[in-house]
Design an enzyme around this catalytic site. Structure first.
Site, mmCIF file in Angstrom:
data_model
loop_
_atom_site.group_PDB
_atom_site.id
_atom_site.type_symbol
_atom_site.label_atom_id
_atom_site.label_comp_id
_atom_site.label_asym_id
_atom_site.label_seq_id
_atom_site.Cartn_x
_atom_site.Cartn_y
_atom_site.Cartn_z
ATOM 1 N N CYS A 114 0.818 -1.229 0.000
ATOM 2 C CA CYS A 114 0.000 0.000 0.000
ATOM 3 C C CYS A 114 0.845 1.270 0.000
ATOM 4 O O CYS A 114 0.325 2.355 -0.271
ATOM 5 C CB CYS A 114 -0.935 0.009 1.196
ATOM 6 S SG CYS A 114 -2.063 -1.373 1.203
ATOM 7 N N HIS A 255 -3.495 7.291 2.877
ATOM 8 C CA HIS A 255 -3.895 5.979 2.345
ATOM 9 C C HIS A 255 -5.271 5.640 2.922
ATOM 10 O O HIS A 255 -5.519 5.821 4.112
ATOM 11 C CB HIS A 255 -2.858 4.930 2.756
ATOM 12 C CG HIS A 255 -3.250 3.550 2.359
ATOM 13 N ND1 HIS A 255 -3.714 3.266 1.091
ATOM 14 C CD2 HIS A 255 -3.286 2.377 3.053
ATOM 15 C CE1 HIS A 255 -4.008 1.978 1.027
ATOM 16 N NE2 HIS A 255 -3.758 1.421 2.202
ATOM 17 N N ASN A 285 -10.012 -0.214 0.582
ATOM 18 C CA ASN A 285 -8.554 -0.109 0.479
ATOM 19 C C ASN A 285 -8.102 -0.676 -0.877
ATOM 20 O O ASN A 285 -8.192 -1.882 -1.107
ATOM 21 C CB ASN A 285 -7.941 -0.904 1.638
ATOM 22 C CG ASN A 285 -6.423 -0.843 1.664
ATOM 23 O OD1 ASN A 285 -5.789 -0.390 0.722
ATOM 24 N ND2 ASN A 285 -5.837 -1.328 2.748
HETATM 25 N N1 ACO Z 1 -17.773 -8.978 10.153
HETATM 26 C C1 ACO Z 1 -18.173 -9.214 11.413
HETATM 27 N N2 ACO Z 1 -17.317 -9.494 12.398
HETATM 28 C C2 ACO Z 1 -16.018 -9.516 12.114
HETATM 29 C C3 ACO Z 1 -15.517 -9.264 10.821
HETATM 30 C C4 ACO Z 1 -16.469 -8.995 9.818
HETATM 31 N N3 ACO Z 1 -16.118 -8.734 8.557
HETATM 32 N N4 ACO Z 1 -14.175 -9.347 10.847
HETATM 33 C C5 ACO Z 1 -13.819 -9.635 12.111
HETATM 34 N N5 ACO Z 1 -14.940 -9.745 12.877
HETATM 35 C C6 ACO Z 1 -15.047 -10.038 14.308
HETATM 36 C C7 ACO Z 1 -13.820 -10.745 14.849
HETATM 37 O O1 ACO Z 1 -13.924 -12.133 14.633
HETATM 38 C C8 ACO Z 1 -13.908 -10.406 16.332
HETATM 39 O O2 ACO Z 1 -14.841 -11.235 16.923
HETATM 40 P P1 ACO Z 1 -14.592 -11.831 18.421
HETATM 41 O O3 ACO Z 1 -14.500 -10.608 19.293
HETATM 42 O O4 ACO Z 1 -15.775 -12.686 18.651
HETATM 43 O O5 ACO Z 1 -13.290 -12.571 18.323
HETATM 44 C C9 ACO Z 1 -14.507 -8.978 16.329
HETATM 45 O O6 ACO Z 1 -15.092 -8.814 15.025
HETATM 46 C C10 ACO Z 1 -13.511 -7.888 16.570
HETATM 47 O O7 ACO Z 1 -12.380 -8.113 15.736
HETATM 48 P P2 ACO Z 1 -11.167 -7.157 15.728
HETATM 49 O O8 ACO Z 1 -10.115 -7.692 14.795
HETATM 50 O O9 ACO Z 1 -10.737 -6.807 17.137
HETATM 51 O O10 ACO Z 1 -11.836 -5.845 15.074
HETATM 52 P P3 ACO Z 1 -11.235 -4.433 14.924
HETATM 53 O O11 ACO Z 1 -12.159 -3.436 15.479
HETATM 54 O O12 ACO Z 1 -9.802 -4.393 15.365
HETATM 55 O O13 ACO Z 1 -11.219 -4.224 13.333
HETATM 56 C C11 ACO Z 1 -9.903 -4.398 11.336
HETATM 57 C C12 ACO Z 1 -10.571 -5.144 12.461
HETATM 58 C C13 ACO Z 1 -10.942 -3.576 10.621
HETATM 59 C C14 ACO Z 1 -9.295 -5.422 10.378
HETATM 60 C C15 ACO Z 1 -8.797 -3.488 11.920
HETATM 61 O O14 ACO Z 1 -7.951 -4.220 12.760
HETATM 62 C C16 ACO Z 1 -7.970 -2.834 10.846
HETATM 63 O O15 ACO Z 1 -8.447 -1.990 10.105
HETATM 64 N N6 ACO Z 1 -6.663 -3.162 10.759
HETATM 65 C C17 ACO Z 1 -5.790 -2.561 9.763
HETATM 66 C C18 ACO Z 1 -5.985 -3.249 8.458
HETATM 67 C C19 ACO Z 1 -5.325 -2.513 7.318
HETATM 68 O O16 ACO Z 1 -5.355 -1.307 7.250
HETATM 69 N N7 ACO Z 1 -4.774 -3.284 6.407
HETATM 70 C C20 ACO Z 1 -4.259 -2.753 5.206
HETATM 71 C C21 ACO Z 1 -2.811 -2.649 5.230
HETATM 72 S S1 ACO Z 1 -2.240 -1.971 3.780
HETATM 73 C C22 ACO Z 1 -1.592 -3.176 2.718
HETATM 74 O O17 ACO Z 1 -0.421 -3.194 2.460
HETATM 75 C C23 ACO Z 1 -2.490 -4.162 2.114
#
Ligand code: ACO
Length: 328
Positions: A114, A255, A285
């Site tokens: 990214c 980003h 993204n």
């Molecule tokens: N729908 C419903 N529930 C979900 C989903 C979904 N799509 N995905 C995860 N959950 C659940 C999880 O299983 C978890 O459940 P549990 O509590 O029963 O275990 C709960 O939601 C909370 O999960 P978290 O991972 O703690 O959720 P969080 O609020 O941290 O959000 C997210 C997750 C959106 C992925 C966040 O961590 C994030 O944005 N991280 C950065 C990702 C990013 O920017 N990546 C791109 C990098 S750039 C590149 O080079 C590609």
């Protein structure tokens, strides 16, 4: 630092198919509300089965050339920044060179996930600044939908497809250009975001397919912590190197991964939200394509005028990060 470099024009291309959060409810156990409240994403675009990254990149590049009234054969260098190339080789940049008819350009891919577009922008600018190239095309293009695992709800809802292109050249005005940049990498954190299969470590085999190694894998929480720390930190460092303060920013183009990550950077910089360009709701993204598409849209929306101070900042797999301060 790289004064006198100008983004002469921009272009973009988004696939036609719009995939809403609601549609994703059909594929994985998720909800519209979970996706929008945790990420700010409402919908994204996906290519069709027979569309590839070079198809998107070529349309975006042609648009940038048309707007600058530069002929394809005048381009000296093409950099395609992508983590979803058409194939391991030849490079997607060579395929784009052929598709747009830039027969005099040398062409190569640059992979920094990214952060790729920012890496590409700085590399391309060096060639223009040194006088080695008159016109350079830097294209961020991705078909993330082709590497998403629709059995993994924590990743498949986050990404989309698209391409953005910039044509770089010399500015007549010495006050324009890139004032400073910050590029970085922490390979020690390579495990938290990767696609393990298809390279020399795990070449394609029945085993790699069975283990779903040909899909993106991410530890979202670890990436989140890294992004929150580095997005604001890198932007502040680049501003300081340019001798500028956050309150001098006319437009921040971050980003577009997650609204909550962008929020944290905006707070760290202490700037108003009307100085931040956002389109994460529409496209999700798009990895290396996010920043150039946002730049193109900001220009189309009339949000950038000559002389404006812009800050571009991103982060991604590697882990990598990058930012730059430029005077438009
Ligand atoms: N729908 C419903 N529930 C979900 C989903 C979904 N799509 N995905 C995860 N959950 C659940 C999880 O299983 C978890 O459940 P549990 O509590 O029963 O275990 C709960 O939601 C909370 O999960 P978290 O991972 O703690 O959720 P969080 O609020 O941290 O959000 C997210 C997750 C959106 C992925 C966040 O961590 C994030 O944005 N991280 C950065 C990702 C990013 O920017 N990546 C791109 C990098 S750039 C590149 O080079 C590609």
């Amino acid at each position: 630092m790289l004064n006198n470099i100008k983004v002469l024009s921009t272009g973009k291309h988004l696939p036609e198919r719009v995939v809403t959060n609601k549609e994703l409810e059909n594929y994985v156990e998720t909800s519209e509300n979970w996706i929008s409240s945790r990420t700010g994403i409402e919908e994204r675009r996906f290519v069709s089965d027979n569309e590839s990254t070079s198809d998107l990149a070529a349309v975006a590049a042609k648009e940038a050339l048309k707007r600058a009234e530069v002929k394809p054969e005048e381009v000296s260098m093409i950099v395609v920044t992508t983590m979803t190339p058409d194939m391991p080789f030849p490079s997607t940049a060579c395929l784009v060179q052929d598709k747009i008819g830039a027969e005099n350009a040398f062409a190569f891919d640059l992979e920094a996930a990214c952060s790729g577009f920012l890496y590409g922008l700085i590399v391309g600018s060096q060639f223009v600044s040194a006088g080695s190239c008159r016109y350079v095309l830097v294209i961020g293009a991705e078909t993330m939908s082709k590497i998403l695992d629709f059995e993994d709800r924590s990743t498949c809802v986050l990404f989309g497809d698209g391409a953005g292109a910039c044509l770089l050249g010399k500015a007549d005005n010495h006050n324009q250009g890139i004032l400073s940049f910050d590029l970085g990498a922490d390979g020690g954190k390579s495990e938290i975001l990767k696609m393990p299969g298809g390279g020399s470590l795990f070449p394609a085999s029945h085993e790699t397919v069975k283990n779903r190694y040909h899909y993106l894998k991410m530890n979202g929480n670890e990436v989140y912590k890294f992004a929150v720390k580095f997005l604001g930190q890198s932007a502040l460092k680049t501003l300081e190197d340019a001798g500028k303060n956050p309150d001098e920013i006319d437009l921040l183009i971050p980003h577009q991964a997650n609204l909550r990550i962008i929020d944290s950077a905006v707070k760290k910089l202490g700037i108003d939200y009307d100085k931040v360009f956002l389109n994460v709701a529409k496209y999700g993204n798009m990895s290396a394509a996010s920043i150039p598409v946002a730049l193109d849209e900001a220009l189309d929306d009339g949000k950038i005028t000559r002389g404006d101070l812009l800050v571009l900042v991103g982060f991604g797999a590697g882990l990598t990060w990058g930012s730059c301060v430029l005077v438009w």
